[in-house]
Write an enzyme that holds these catalytic residues in place. Structure first.
Site, short mmCIF file in Angstrom:
data_model
loop_
_atom_site.label_atom_id
_atom_site.label_comp_id
_atom_site.label_asym_id
_atom_site.label_seq_id
_atom_site.Cartn_x
_atom_site.Cartn_y
_atom_site.Cartn_z
N CYS A 285 0.91 -1.24 0.36
CA CYS A 285 0.45 0.22 -0.15
C CYS A 285 0.97 1.37 -0.11
CB CYS A 285 -0.62 -0.38 1.22
SG CYS A 285 -1.93 0.75 0.88
N HIS A 369 -4.24 -5.11 -0.69
CA HIS A 369 -3.69 -5.76 0.51
C HIS A 369 -3.52 -7.08 0.90
CE1 HIS A 369 -3.92 -2.18 3.30
NE2 HIS A 369 -4.10 -1.20 2.36
N GLU A 371 -2.53 -8.94 2.92
CA GLU A 371 -3.65 -9.68 4.41
C GLU A 371 -4.61 -9.80 4.29
OE1 GLU A 371 -4.65 -5.60 5.40
OE2 GLU A 371 -2.44 -6.48 4.01
#
Length: 396
Positions: A285, A369, A371
Site C-alpha cells: 500500500c 492488501h 493480509e
C-alpha cells in the site's frame, strides 16, 4: 366514514445528521456513533463484509467511508477484529455513511452494537441516505471533500459546515502518517486467528523482520509471524542506520494514509539506503507507493480510488488473476518507473500499477492488501514469497 384526524400516516423524522459536500450539497440522514463533526474526503467501499476492519484501518485516516453494501452493522462489533495497533492514535476513518439503519447484532462473536462501538471510538456515523446516488456522484466527479455532522437535536449551522467543507485542502500534499504511526518500538509475535483457538504466538522464529510503521494493520503483523518471523515494529521516522543496526533478515514497509509524496519527504531517503543495503524488502500500500518513489518513480492522485474486497489483479509473475482487498486513493505511475524496475501486478479494472519488483535487488511491493482483512485470501502467498527471499539471502 369520516374522521377529523389530520395527522400524517407516516410521521416525518427530523434529520439528526448531515453530510455537507464542498460544493454546498447537503444530504440529510440520521446520526449514529459519536456526536460532533469531522471533515474528510468521501470515498466508497464495495466490500460486503469486514466493516469493523475497514473502519479501523489506519490507511483510512482523513476519509469518510460510504459503504455500498446496504446492511452494515448486523453482526455487531468485537475486540478481535480491530486492525489499529496503536489504540491511542486517531481512529482510521473519520466517518461512516450507511444506507440502512443498524439492526440488533446477530452473531455469537459480537460484544456490542455497532452504534455503541462507533461512539466509543469517536467515529461519526450517518444512515438513511441513498448511498447508490452518492457512489455514482463519486464515480462521475471524483472523491469530494465533505463534513459529516451528528447532533441528536438536529440543530446545525449549515453555513458554517459548508464553509468548513469548502476550506479543507484535501489529501494531496497531506502527510497523515504522524497521526497513526506507533510512538515507540515494539515486538510482535501474535499469529492469525483460528476457529476454536483464537490467536496463537510465534515462539520459534526463523527470521527477524523490522517493520516500518506508516499505519500498520494487525493482520499484516500476524501473517508475518505466521511465516516464522520475529517482528520488530519501528516508527515511521526511524533512520536507515537504526533499522540496519538491528541486523534484520528482512524489512517490511507498511500501509498508511495520506499523500505518499508528502510522507516521502522523510521516508524516501531512508528507503534508498535500505534498498542499497541489499536486505530483502517487502512493501504494501503506502509502503509500495513510497518504494516506487524511492526507485525514481512518481505517484498520482486517483479519480475515485480503489476501496473494496473484490478487485481483480493480474500477477504477471504467475499469470494468475487474484481477487484482492484494496484501499488507496493514490497510485504509482507505471510510466515513470526506471528500467531496473519491473511491473509485477496490475489492476484489471483500470490497468493501474499494483506491484513492482527490482531486477537487481531482493525488493518487491504490492499496492493492495494481501493480509486480507477483510478477505479474500488469494494473496497470502506474498508473505511466503517474502520468507523465501529472506531464506535465500541467509543462504547466500
Amino acid at each position: 366514514m369520516t374522521t377529523n384526524d389530520t395527522s400524517p400516516a407516516w410521521p416525518d423524522q427530523k434529520p439528526t445528521a448531515l453530510l455537507v459536500l464542498a460544493d454546498g450539497t447537503v444530504l440529510e440522514g440520521f446520526g449514529l456513533g459519536a456526536e460532533g463533526s469531522a471533515v474528510g474526503e468521501v470515498c466508497f467501499n464495495t466490500a460486503m463484509t469486514g466493516y469493523e476492519e475497514i473502519l479501523t484501518d489506519p490507511s483510512y485516516a482523513g476519509q469518510l467511508i460510504t459503504f455500498t453494501f446496504p446492511h452494515i452493522g448486523n453482526v455487531g462489533a468485537n475486540d478481535e477484529d480491530i486492525e489499529t495497533v496503536n489504540m491511542a492514535a486517531t481512529p482510521g476513518a473519520r466517518g461512516a455513511i450507511l444506507r440502512a439503519s443498524i439492526t440488533e447484532p446477530s452473531n455469537y462473536r459480537a460484544s456490542r452494537h455497532l452504534d455503541a462501538w462507533l461512539a466509543a471510538r469517536g467515529i461519526i456515523g450517518l444512515s438513511g441516505i441513498d448511498t447508490r446516488a452518492l457512489t455514482a456522484l463519486i464515480r462521475e466527479k471524483g472523491m469530494p471533500n465533505a463534513v459529516i455532522a451528528y447532533n441528536k437535536n438536529g440543530v446545525f449551522d449549515i453555513d458554517a459546515l459548508k464553509k468548513e467543507a469548502a476550506a479543507w485542502p484535501g489529501l494531496v500534499g497531506m502527510d497523515l502518517v504522524p497521526m497513526v504511526t506507533s510512538a515507540q518500538r515494539y515486538d510482535w509475535d501474535e499469529t492469525v486467528w483460528q476457529w476454536g483457538k483464537g490467536f496463537g504466538h510465534q515462539d520459534k522464529p526463523e527470521f527477524h523482520v523490522v517493520a516500518v510503521d506508516y499505519g500498520i494493520k494487525r493482520n499484516i503483523l500476524r501473517l508475518l509471524a505466521n511465516e516464522g518471523c520475529k517482528v520488530t515494529v519501528v516508527t515511521a521516522k526511524t533512520s536507515a542506520e537504526d533499522i540496519l543496526a538491528m541486523k534484520p533478515d528482512g524489512i517490511f514497509l507498511s500501509n498508511g494514509p495520506g499523500d505518499p509524496a508528502a510522507t516521502g519527504e522523510y521516508a524516501v531517503p531512508v528507503l534508498k539506503k535500505i534498498i542499497d543495503s541489499g536486505v530483502p524488502t517487502f512493501g504494501i500500500c503506502l509502503g509500495h507507493q513510497m518504494l516506487g518513489l524511492a526507485v525514481g518513480g512518481k505517484t498520482m492522485k486517483m479519480h475515485q480510488g480503489h476501496h473494496g474486497a473484490n478487485h481483480p489483479v493480474m500477477d504477471l509473475t504467475t499469470g494468475k488473476v487474484e481477487i484482492t482487498s484494496m484501499n488507496h486513493g493514490f497510485a504509482v505511475d507505471k510510466t515513470t518507473l526506471p528500467d531496473n524496475v519491473e511491473q509485477t501486478h496490475y489492476s484489471l479494472f483500470d490497468n493501474s500499477n499494483c506491484g513492482i519488483a527490482l531486477k537487481d535487488k531482493p525488493v518487491f511491493s504490492v499496492q493492495y492488501h494481501p493480509e486480507a482483512s477483510p478477505g479474500p485470501r488469494d494473496s497470502h502467498y506474498l508473505f511466503s514469497r517474502f520468507a523465501e527471499l529472506m531464506r535465500e539471502h541467509k543462504r547466500a
